[in-house]
Write a protein that holds these residues in place. Structure first.
Motif, PDB file in Angstrom:
ATOM      1  N   MET A  62       0.842  -1.235   0.037  1.00  0.00           N
ATOM      2  CA  MET A  62       0.062   0.048   0.008  1.00  0.00           C
ATOM      3  C   MET A  62       0.846   1.230   0.113  1.00  0.00           C
ATOM      4  O   MET A  62       1.642   1.443   0.872  1.00  0.00           O
ATOM      5  CB  MET A  62      -0.908   0.156   1.297  1.00  0.00           C
ATOM      6  CG  MET A  62      -1.956  -1.105   1.168  1.00  0.00           C
ATOM      7  SD  MET A  62      -3.319  -0.687   2.454  1.00  0.00           S
ATOM      8  CE  MET A  62      -2.498  -1.070   3.944  1.00  0.00           C
ATOM      9  N   CYS A  67      -4.905   2.798  -2.136  1.00  0.00           N
ATOM     10  CA  CYS A  67      -4.784   1.493  -1.767  1.00  0.00           C
ATOM     11  C   CYS A  67      -5.407   0.963  -0.379  1.00  0.00           C
ATOM     12  O   CYS A  67      -6.088   0.037  -0.479  1.00  0.00           O
ATOM     13  CB  CYS A  67      -3.143   1.349  -1.415  1.00  0.00           C
ATOM     14  SG  CYS A  67      -2.142   1.646  -3.063  1.00  0.00           S
ATOM     15  N   LEU A  88      -2.997   3.381   5.714  1.00  0.00           N
ATOM     16  CA  LEU A  88      -1.635   3.593   4.572  1.00  0.00           C
ATOM     17  C   LEU A  88      -0.596   3.747   5.517  1.00  0.00           C
ATOM     18  O   LEU A  88       0.797   3.018   4.962  1.00  0.00           O
ATOM     19  CB  LEU A  88      -2.089   4.720   3.796  1.00  0.00           C
ATOM     20  CG  LEU A  88      -0.928   5.127   2.839  1.00  0.00           C
ATOM     21  CD1 LEU A  88      -0.686   4.098   1.854  1.00  0.00           C
ATOM     22  CD2 LEU A  88      -1.239   6.353   2.098  1.00  0.00           C
ATOM     23  N   LYS A  91       0.591   0.380   6.962  1.00  0.00           N
ATOM     24  CA  LYS A  91       0.474  -0.644   6.063  1.00  0.00           C
ATOM     25  C   LYS A  91       0.003  -1.690   6.605  1.00  0.00           C
ATOM     26  O   LYS A  91       0.613  -2.835   6.298  1.00  0.00           O
ATOM     27  CB  LYS A  91       1.815  -0.801   5.162  1.00  0.00           C
ATOM     28  CG  LYS A  91       2.318   0.532   4.598  1.00  0.00           C
ATOM     29  CD  LYS A  91       3.575   0.225   3.880  1.00  0.00           C
ATOM     30  CE  LYS A  91       4.215   1.489   3.130  1.00  0.00           C
ATOM     31  NZ  LYS A  91       3.561   2.038   2.170  1.00  0.00           N
TER      32      LYS A  91
END
Length: 126
Positions: A62, A67, A88, A91
């Motif tokens: 990501m 993402c 994010l 991650k």
């Protein structure tokens, strides 16, 4: 039969009811109430009662603001997932799921099918 819950007339009944409610809510917060679910998923005593498990997955790929949304949607679409989040900055993705309807492998497969690699986060939930 109904208990009249007027605090001025039934103070002992109200106090007893409040104490019982606090005790019921606080049961899973006792030290040692956490349970390793076996496959690395993290379960608490209340999870065992409700049939829910929580797992944190590492999703190192990501790298943009879209993402986590993609990962969260992929997890949310798995049958048996009650809650899904992705972050994010760390991650990582979190999933709360029903182990009778899905498992860790299905969660990882859903993330992989959305274009990311994923594995069980090591350390915090084992």
């Amino acid at each position: 039969m109904f208990i009249k819950l007027d605090p001025t007339e039934n103070r002992p009944a109200v106090v007893a009811l409040v104490l019982v409610l606090f005790w019921l809510v606080g049961c899973s917060d006792e030290p040692g109430a956490d349970v390793n679910a076996g496959d690395g998923a993290y379960a608490t005593a209340s999870d065992v009662v409700t049939g829910q498990r929580e797992v944190v997955l590492s999703v190192p790929g990501m790298d943009c603001p879209m993402c986590p949304i993609t990962v969260q949607r992929a997890l949310s679409r798995v049958d048996g997932v009650y809650e899904a989040e992705a972050d994010l900055n760390t991650k990582q993705a979190l999933a709360v799921f029903d182990p009778a309807r899905t498992d860790l492998e299905a969660l990882i497969a859903a993330i992989k099918n959305s274009g990311f690699s994923a594995e069980l986060r090591r350390g915090g939930n084992e």
